[in-house]
Scaffold this motif. Sequence first.
Motif, PDB file in Angstrom:
ATOM      1  N   UNK B 331      38.761  19.775 -22.610  1.00  0.00           N
ATOM      2  CA  UNK B 331      39.619  19.652 -21.424  1.00  0.00           C
ATOM      3  C   UNK B 331      41.093  19.769 -21.788  1.00  0.00           C
ATOM      4  N   UNK B 332      41.484  19.103 -22.887  1.00  0.00           N
ATOM      5  CA  UNK B 332      42.887  19.158 -23.322  1.00  0.00           C
ATOM      6  C   UNK B 332      43.257  20.573 -23.767  1.00  0.00           C
ATOM      7  N   UNK B 333      42.319  21.247 -24.455  1.00  0.00           N
ATOM      8  CA  UNK B 333      42.600  22.639 -24.861  1.00  0.00           C
ATOM      9  C   UNK B 333      42.717  23.552 -23.645  1.00  0.00           C
ATOM     10  N   UNK B 334      41.897  23.275 -22.626  1.00  0.00           N
ATOM     11  CA  UNK B 334      41.992  24.089 -21.410  1.00  0.00           C
ATOM     12  C   UNK B 334      43.376  23.940 -20.787  1.00  0.00           C
ATOM     13  N   UNK B 335      43.866  22.697 -20.773  1.00  0.00           N
ATOM     14  CA  UNK B 335      45.203  22.413 -20.244  1.00  0.00           C
ATOM     15  C   UNK B 335      46.270  23.131 -21.075  1.00  0.00           C
ATOM     16  N   UNK B 336      46.092  23.043 -22.385  1.00  0.00           N
ATOM     17  CA  UNK B 336      47.036  23.672 -23.309  1.00  0.00           C
ATOM     18  C   UNK B 336      47.024  25.192 -23.107  1.00  0.00           C
ATOM     19  N   UNK B 337      45.812  25.751 -22.958  1.00  0.00           N
ATOM     20  CA  UNK B 337      45.678  27.206 -22.797  1.00  0.00           C
ATOM     21  C   UNK B 337      46.292  27.666 -21.479  1.00  0.00           C
ATOM     22  N   UNK B 338      46.200  26.788 -20.477  1.00  0.00           N
ATOM     23  CA  UNK B 338      46.738  27.153 -19.176  1.00  0.00           C
ATOM     24  C   UNK B 338      48.263  27.120 -19.191  1.00  0.00           C
ATOM     25  N   UNK B 339      48.822  26.084 -19.810  1.00  0.00           N
ATOM     26  CA  UNK B 339      50.267  25.906 -19.760  1.00  0.00           C
ATOM     27  C   UNK B 339      50.987  26.661 -20.870  1.00  0.00           C
ATOM     28  N   UNK B 340      50.368  26.720 -22.044  1.00  0.00           N
ATOM     29  CA  UNK B 340      51.010  27.395 -23.184  1.00  0.00           C
ATOM     30  C   UNK B 340      50.011  28.359 -23.813  1.00  0.00           C
ATOM     31  N   UNK B 341      49.686  29.433 -23.115  1.00  0.00           N
ATOM     32  CA  UNK B 341      48.625  30.308 -23.608  1.00  0.00           C
ATOM     33  C   UNK B 341      48.991  30.948 -24.945  1.00  0.00           C
ATOM     34  N   UNK B 342      48.050  30.924 -25.869  1.00  0.00           N
ATOM     35  CA  UNK B 342      48.237  31.609 -27.147  1.00  0.00           C
ATOM     36  C   UNK B 342      46.859  31.862 -27.735  1.00  0.00           C
ATOM     37  N   UNK B 343      46.711  32.927 -28.498  1.00  0.00           N
ATOM     38  CA  UNK B 343      45.395  33.220 -29.071  1.00  0.00           C
ATOM     39  C   UNK B 343      44.892  32.120 -30.005  1.00  0.00           C
ATOM     40  N   UNK B 351      36.170  26.544 -30.354  1.00  0.00           N
ATOM     41  CA  UNK B 351      35.460  25.567 -31.186  1.00  0.00           C
ATOM     42  C   UNK B 351      35.019  24.373 -30.329  1.00  0.00           C
ATOM     43  N   UNK B 352      35.937  23.881 -29.494  1.00  0.00           N
ATOM     44  CA  UNK B 352      35.616  22.726 -28.648  1.00  0.00           C
ATOM     45  C   UNK B 352      34.511  23.082 -27.662  1.00  0.00           C
ATOM     46  N   UNK B 353      34.613  24.271 -27.079  1.00  0.00           N
ATOM     47  CA  UNK B 353      33.595  24.716 -26.111  1.00  0.00           C
ATOM     48  C   UNK B 353      32.224  24.838 -26.786  1.00  0.00           C
ATOM     49  N   UNK B 354      32.227  25.295 -28.033  1.00  0.00           N
ATOM     50  CA  UNK B 354      30.980  25.387 -28.791  1.00  0.00           C
ATOM     51  C   UNK B 354      30.323  24.014 -28.905  1.00  0.00           C
ATOM     52  N   UNK B 355      31.148  23.006 -29.174  1.00  0.00           N
ATOM     53  CA  UNK B 355      30.601  21.665 -29.355  1.00  0.00           C
ATOM     54  C   UNK B 355      30.048  21.115 -28.036  1.00  0.00           C
TER      55      UNK B 355
END
Lengths: 117, 427
Positions: B331-343, B351-355
């Motif tokens: 969830x935190x990575x999703x937030x991070x990806x939304x606000x500060x997108x980077x590869x 990795x988190x989604x895999x888990x």
Amino acid sequence: MRYLMLIRFDPAVAPTAGPDPSLAEGMGRLIEEMTKAGVLLDTAGLRPIEEATRIRLAGGTTTILDGPFIESKEVIGGYCLVQTRSREEAVEWGSRFLRLHGPEWTMEVEIRQLDQS
Amino acid sequence: MSRDQSPEQQAIRAVEAAWRIEWPQLIAGLTRLVGDIDTAEDLAQDAHLAALRQWPRDGVPSNPGGWLMVTAKRRAIDRIRRDARLARILPLLGHDLLAERRAPSPGEEPGISIADDRLRMVFTTCHPTLSQLAQVALTLRMVGGLTTEEIARAYLVPRSVVAQRIVRAKRIIREHRVPYEVPDRSELAPRLAAVLEVIYLIFNEGYAATSGQDWMRAELCDDGLRLARILTGLLPAEPEVHGLTALLELQASRVHARSDTARRLVLLPDQDRSRWDHLLIRRGYAGLGRAHALALQRRAPAGRYALQAAIAAVHTMAATAEDTDWRRIAGLYALLAERFPSPIVELNRAVAITMVHGPTAGLEIVDSVAASGRLDGYHLLHAVRGDLLGRLRRPAEARAEFLRAAGLTANTAEQALLHSRAANYVE
């Protein structure tokens, strides 16, 4: 490198009222300075030795001893945990702490490096 | 250190320690007065020599910083008297010093604090006219107080390379007339972002060394963390400064658990969590709390470092790797990806989604990152992909990815780990 400073003094010869306001202010300033220098990790003063408890292990048995401990002359009055690039820098900060005190104080700072291997 | 020193040697070491502690403030203050870092360094050096003469004899003064400043200013007056050219280029200094002789207030100009001077310095050493390499070197030198030698050692490059980088950076500052000032409110955010990035880069080079034999260079981590803590003291109201410091405290808490006795890299799931540094974890939580409180006060959302610190905090809260709250991390990575997108963020999110959802979902994200071409040549892209392919029982592809990753890193400790992972998948 991380160093623990143990502040020792002899309550019998220290001013009974403890640090006066100007000394307390000086310590506050030094703590602020050490924090801003990115050096100070943790510090606190300790309650009087009369309130201390000791747990002693001898021959496989533990014994709990309550104070006062009349045999101890110098006691640890506080500690300060710092992170510096060298032992000398830790020694200089410890010296600065001691230099805040007037001639009525006799005390010692013991500096020990944390074993972090 | 050797413990059997003569009193003179001891006195000299004490002077050197006090000097090192005071040097960054001294330079920052003198640079404001003379408007030039090189001249400030010369004057500071004069004061250093004076201290080496006087302190071993009389003891370190009660206010060493003030003493050095007053002495450096006196040297400046002497120099101006001897050197008309210097008098021309130092009009401000001459002015200031003459005014001060009428009303001497050693080292304590009203309205200008040491913190202001050090902030001016950090915004100068991280000024956008400088390349990032130059910013890093100059920040470690002028703000961190490292010597050129120490910086060279930390980065495994020859001393001359660092020296040249610093000389050139100072020349650019001079030629571009970079003002020695703290940016206005209006431009503070982007300028501060550059400062935070420099500190983050310094820490990261220590945490995941891009070259050399050791996986980590702990001293460089310490220097990065120290710079972050210093900045926290200088800008205590900025949430992202606390966010960065919290992130570094939390990352640093794992330093000792990240390598084994043979100095091999140990990844997060395999770390002995009892070796994590709980003092740093506590400091990290406290910093994260302050970052959030300050952001709330401004009604601002969590910044990029605070979010990363929050992710690091979730990891530290798990008693075992299996206890990790991956849902929260995803969830935190999703937030991070939304606000500060980077590869890179996407890769971590994979990795988190895999888990949470399994390797197929993770691989989908990794493949889209790979297809974007934005992480071409980044070894961890292939390491993550290899790991996911291994979980999906596609051993030949997994092996190829780990070998490819190993070929893309210059760090030998990392190479060794990647080769051993590849070896798990023999056809």
